[in-house]
Design an enzyme around this catalytic site. Structure first.
Site, short mmCIF file in Angstrom:
data_model
loop_
_atom_site.label_atom_id
_atom_site.label_comp_id
_atom_site.label_asym_id
_atom_site.label_seq_id
_atom_site.Cartn_x
_atom_site.Cartn_y
_atom_site.Cartn_z
N PRO A 25 0.83 -1.21 0.00
CA PRO A 25 0.00 0.00 0.00
C PRO A 25 0.86 1.25 0.00
O PRO A 25 1.71 1.44 0.88
CB PRO A 25 -0.81 -0.12 1.30
N GLN A 102 -5.98 -2.04 2.64
CA GLN A 102 -5.46 -1.68 3.95
C GLN A 102 -6.43 -0.69 4.61
O GLN A 102 -6.70 0.38 4.06
CB GLN A 102 -4.08 -1.04 3.83
N TYR A 171 0.10 5.63 13.07
CA TYR A 171 -1.34 5.83 13.04
C TYR A 171 -2.00 5.18 14.27
O TYR A 171 -1.32 4.64 15.14
CB TYR A 171 -1.91 5.37 11.71
N GLY A 312 8.12 -1.50 -3.41
CA GLY A 312 7.29 -0.30 -3.41
C GLY A 312 7.58 0.66 -4.53
O GLY A 312 7.10 0.52 -5.66
#
Length: 325
Positions: A25, A102, A171, A312
């Site tokens: 993600p 996600q 987060y 990524g």
């Protein structure tokens, strides 16, 4: 290549992947002001699925309006958000590649739209320049758990093959895990058993709507890079308590709880964390961290550092990279 593992099939829960290369993600900053995915996202993810990866994981997708990470992220906090996400899931699967999403809540790092509340385990700012969050009440916690479950239900209705819970990069779920951001003195704070409680409750709630066959993974930050913060050993200890509770794998990253950067970011710099979590929990692990070529992928897999490898930024530039590794 004799003995190659990168392009051998692997299972993630009940999901069979054709190879071990994962598109992780990565925020695309292309959502609408209301958090809707767009045609950009559909093209972006379908194109990389066509490029030969074994699994696509959609970028961080907000489970609540107050938990959005930024003004141009995407969300799944209303039924209206489902159709564009369903189009993305369908486009990726049409390329023969499974797709997960996600799910996230930004906590104290959120950018609430429309003046929403800034929530966190404790009233501790991310930095001195950021807003002061409210310490979550028991009702707040119950609402967040329910929001994750509802988001998962919507995601599965949209056609996604699995769910990843975002407990990394500073987060909300990460904030509860770390002693640097969680100073609670109730059942959601204190030692590792208390700090992992919210994550355990979210996992249980998501598993209850997903059923036994849908893969559910967790992305973690295995190091906070600050004194007194999380280490890979402590993260592994907390995750080990979730083995047998519906957790199918761990996606191992690091950092993000504070602005402190990692001391180095060389090739494969997070794979040592992945190995430690893999060895201590016995769970399948997705390794990530400046991995750019076939030799690095094979070294991670052959060396027991990971079961799957996420590539990524190189896939942003070269969508067919998985075909030419």
């Amino acid at each position: 290549m004799d003995g190659s593992l990168a392009f051998t099939p692997v299972r993630l829960g009940a999901l069979r992947l054709k190879n071990r290369i994962v598109l992780p993600p990565m925020q695309q900053y292309q959502g609408t002001a209301e958090g809707f995915a767009t045609a950009y996202h559909l093209h972006h993810y379908a194109r990389r699925a066509r490029g030969g990866v074994g699994l696509v994981i959609l970028e961080s997708t907000a489970i609540a309006a107050e938990g959005r990470l930024m003004a141009d992220d995407i969300g799944i906090f209303t039924e209206a958000h489902v159709p564009p996400l369903a189009a993305i899931a369908g486009a990726v699967k049409a390329e023969g590649v499974p797709v997960m999403v996600q799910l996230s809540h930004g906590g104290r790092k959120s950018r609430p739209q429309g003046g929403g509340r800034l929530l966190a385990p404790s009233a501790i700012r991310y930095t001195a320049d950021d807003g002061m969050p409210e310490a979550m009440t028991a009702d707040d916690i119950a609402r967040v758990v329910a929001a994750f479950a509802t988001a998962a239900e919507r995601a599965l209705a949209a056609g996604f093959d699995g769910i990843e819970l975002h407990a990394a990069h500073g987060y909300l779920l990460h904030q509860f895990l770390s002693p640097l951001s969680n100073h609670r003195n109730d059942g959601y704070g204190g030692g590792p058993g208390g700090r992992v409680r919210l994550l355990a409750e979210v996992l249980a709630a998501v598993r209850s709507v997903a059923g036994p066959e849908v893969p559910v993974t967790i992305r973690v930050s295995a190091a906070d890079y600050d004194p007194g913060g999380l280490t890979a050993a402590e993260v592994a200890e907390m995750l080990a308590g979730l083995v047998g509770q519906g957790l199918d794998g761990v996606h191992v990253s690091s950092g993000g709880l504070t602005p402190t950067p990692p001391p180095e970011t060389g090739p494969g710099y997070q794979l040592g964390f992945a190995r430690e979590i893999r060895e201590r929990t016995g769970l399948p692990v997705i390794g990530v961290g400046n991995i750019r070529g076939r030799a690095q992928v094979e070294a991670a897999l052959q060396g027991g550092m990971a079961d799957l490898v996420a590539i990524g930024r190189p896939l942003l530039v070269h969508p067919d990279l998985a075909r030419v590794l």
